[in-house]
Design a protein around this motif. Sequence first.
Motif, mmCIF file in Angstrom:
data_model
loop_
_atom_site.group_PDB
_atom_site.id
_atom_site.type_symbol
_atom_site.label_atom_id
_atom_site.label_comp_id
_atom_site.label_asym_id
_atom_site.label_seq_id
_atom_site.Cartn_x
_atom_site.Cartn_y
_atom_site.Cartn_z
ATOM 1 N N ASP A 1 0.887 -1.206 -0.055
ATOM 2 C CA ASP A 1 0.022 0.037 -0.087
ATOM 3 C C ASP A 1 0.868 1.382 0.082
ATOM 4 N N ASP A 2 2.065 1.253 0.394
ATOM 5 C CA ASP A 2 2.816 2.375 0.694
ATOM 6 C C ASP A 2 3.514 2.790 -0.777
ATOM 7 N N ARG A 3 3.248 2.055 -1.810
ATOM 8 C CA ARG A 3 3.731 2.330 -3.048
ATOM 9 C C ARG A 3 2.719 3.055 -4.054
ATOM 10 N N ILE A 4 1.562 3.086 -3.349
ATOM 11 C CA ILE A 4 0.323 3.578 -4.305
ATOM 12 C C ILE A 4 0.272 5.171 -3.905
ATOM 13 N N VAL A 5 0.297 5.978 -5.072
ATOM 14 C CA VAL A 5 0.305 7.279 -5.102
ATOM 15 C C VAL A 5 -0.908 7.668 -5.554
ATOM 16 N N ALA A 6 -1.890 7.085 -6.385
ATOM 17 C CA ALA A 6 -3.176 7.225 -6.681
ATOM 18 C C ALA A 6 -3.966 6.007 -6.979
ATOM 19 N N ASN A 7 -5.276 5.813 -6.267
ATOM 20 C CA ASN A 7 -5.970 4.828 -6.228
ATOM 21 C C ASN A 7 -7.449 5.221 -6.750
ATOM 22 N N GLU A 8 -7.853 4.698 -7.698
ATOM 23 C CA GLU A 8 -9.372 4.932 -7.974
ATOM 24 C C GLU A 8 -10.340 4.051 -8.009
ATOM 25 N N GLN A 9 -9.993 2.781 -7.236
ATOM 26 C CA GLN A 9 -10.747 1.768 -7.102
ATOM 27 C C GLN A 9 -11.526 1.455 -5.785
ATOM 28 N N SER A 10 -12.698 1.360 -5.744
ATOM 29 C CA SER A 10 -13.214 0.820 -4.505
ATOM 30 C C SER A 10 -14.525 0.187 -4.580
ATOM 31 N N TYR A 11 -15.041 -0.640 -3.997
ATOM 32 C CA TYR A 11 -16.522 -1.468 -4.260
ATOM 33 C C TYR A 11 -17.007 -0.779 -2.859
ATOM 34 N N GLY A 12 -16.467 -0.046 -1.809
ATOM 35 C CA GLY A 12 -17.031 0.502 -0.465
ATOM 36 C C GLY A 12 -17.123 -0.584 0.224
ATOM 37 N N ARG A 13 -17.041 -1.837 0.211
ATOM 38 C CA ARG A 13 -17.145 -2.943 1.142
ATOM 39 C C ARG A 13 -16.283 -4.109 0.829
ATOM 40 N N SER A 14 -15.994 -4.991 1.599
ATOM 41 C CA SER A 14 -15.233 -6.197 1.393
ATOM 42 C C SER A 14 -15.476 -7.215 2.317
ATOM 43 N N GLU A 15 -15.168 -8.508 1.939
ATOM 44 C CA GLU A 15 -15.352 -9.758 2.571
ATOM 45 C C GLU A 15 -13.948 -9.813 3.687
ATOM 46 N N VAL A 16 -12.995 -9.386 3.356
ATOM 47 C CA VAL A 16 -11.622 -9.470 3.976
ATOM 48 C C VAL A 16 -11.782 -8.259 5.098
ATOM 49 N N PRO A 17 -11.502 -8.608 6.376
ATOM 50 C CA PRO A 17 -11.746 -7.599 7.223
ATOM 51 C C PRO A 17 -10.683 -6.478 7.337
ATOM 52 N N GLY A 18 -11.166 -5.194 7.322
ATOM 53 C CA GLY A 18 -9.996 -4.061 7.300
ATOM 54 C C GLY A 18 -9.722 -3.556 5.819
ATOM 55 N N ARG A 19 -9.916 -4.474 4.842
ATOM 56 C CA ARG A 19 -9.565 -4.348 3.373
ATOM 57 C C ARG A 19 -10.263 -3.062 3.015
ATOM 58 N N ALA A 20 -11.822 -2.755 3.288
ATOM 59 C CA ALA A 20 -12.514 -1.456 2.708
ATOM 60 C C ALA A 20 -11.800 -0.359 3.174
ATOM 61 N N ALA A 21 -11.732 -0.205 4.656
ATOM 62 C CA ALA A 21 -11.346 0.510 5.552
ATOM 63 C C ALA A 21 -9.859 1.157 4.864
ATOM 64 N N ALA A 22 -8.862 0.186 4.523
ATOM 65 C CA ALA A 22 -7.522 0.392 3.958
ATOM 66 C C ALA A 22 -7.837 0.885 2.687
ATOM 67 N N ILE A 23 -8.408 0.541 1.724
ATOM 68 C CA ILE A 23 -8.652 1.150 0.285
ATOM 69 C C ILE A 23 -9.144 2.645 0.503
ATOM 70 N N LYS A 24 -9.932 2.757 1.442
ATOM 71 C CA LYS A 24 -10.718 4.225 1.701
ATOM 72 C C LYS A 24 -9.440 5.260 1.923
ATOM 73 N N LYS A 25 -8.373 4.571 2.694
ATOM 74 C CA LYS A 25 -7.358 5.444 3.288
ATOM 75 C C LYS A 25 -6.481 5.781 2.195
ATOM 76 N N LEU A 26 -6.240 5.215 1.218
ATOM 77 C CA LEU A 26 -5.499 5.341 0.046
ATOM 78 C C LEU A 26 -5.404 6.550 -0.490
ATOM 79 N N PRO A 27 -4.305 7.263 -1.199
ATOM 80 C CA PRO A 27 -4.179 8.465 -1.861
ATOM 81 C C PRO A 27 -5.138 8.238 -2.997
ATOM 82 N N THR A 28 -5.753 9.523 -3.653
ATOM 83 C CA THR A 28 -6.375 9.487 -4.909
ATOM 84 C C THR A 28 -5.586 10.229 -5.748
ATOM 85 N N GLY A 29 -4.756 11.039 -5.356
ATOM 86 C CA GLY A 29 -3.917 11.961 -6.245
ATOM 87 C C GLY A 29 -4.586 13.164 -6.484
#
Length: 345
Positions: free
Chosen positions: A84-112
Amino acid sequence: MPMNRPAAAALAASLCLLTAACGSSSDDAASDKTAETAASRTGYPVTLDNCGVKETFEKAPSRVVVMNGASVAEVSTLLALGLDDRIVANEQSYGRSEVPGRAAAIKKLPTGNVKLNDAYDIPREAMLGLRPDLVLSTTSYGFDQKNGFATRDQLEEVGANTYVSPQGCRQDTSEMTIADSYQLLRDMGKVFGVGDKAEKLIAASEKNIAAVTEKVKEKKKPKVMVLFSNMSMGGNDFSSVVAKGIYNDILARAGGSNAFENASKTSFADLSKEKVAATDVDALVVIGYNDPNPAAYARKLLKEFPQWPAAKNNTYVTLSDSMYLGPSNDVAVQKIAEMLHPDAL
């Protein structure tokens, strides 16, 4: 005074001629040996043949841009590999996930802070302004100049590698299987020098799926309707019904079958309400794409078609990223099998 590159090269050549210290075969051999040793130690360079384009990585990327592509496959794969520390911009999100913590981790990523285009993705100038060294796209659509995107050639000119995920070259995912999820993991493992971690994730997934499949292999295969909640892709009432692709592989491993597999030659079928009503549906799998309550959509469908066995038995499950290309297909296999064959699990 700084020198330009040709002048510096000429000066170096002159010094070699004067000192006789730059050209001996023994020094060249030692230098080659050192380079080989360094490459062996780091695993670089790495070359992938991706959609007919050879992409060579001299080192692990550090400025990754993940395009939207109505997917979470690529960002989920990077997170599963701890990148995750390599990502400078992420535009992907389903808003939810079956994997605990993944949706929140995606939400925290930078979008650029990118202003997206009409396709909800990154236009050419904004992409180049992000100064990426790797751009990930679900399909080749993300590098199509006609759609206003930076091409692979244009990105190469600014020093960025590019990657189209498995089965995305032809923009047709109808033949996608779980093996493609493993290929994505394996490729990213190679690119980022974390191949061992990728192989461990693949091995664990294969083991989990094999265990479920063994338990349900003698069971009757119920007919399952798979669709995205509250999403329209065509002109009919049911245009987001899955016909082919990785979804069918997941269903088969879980002891089920797709009720609408023959309704289309592509990944999705565009069906009338009458066609849906005339089909026996034993169970529902509703995929929530940025839908906060896909279960409500599932219950609405069951109420709308009370003649379905699924409605009579209230048989449904809601999923998100595990049902798509990505590192968590074993979770979908487990959850669907539990719905279809609770006595076997």
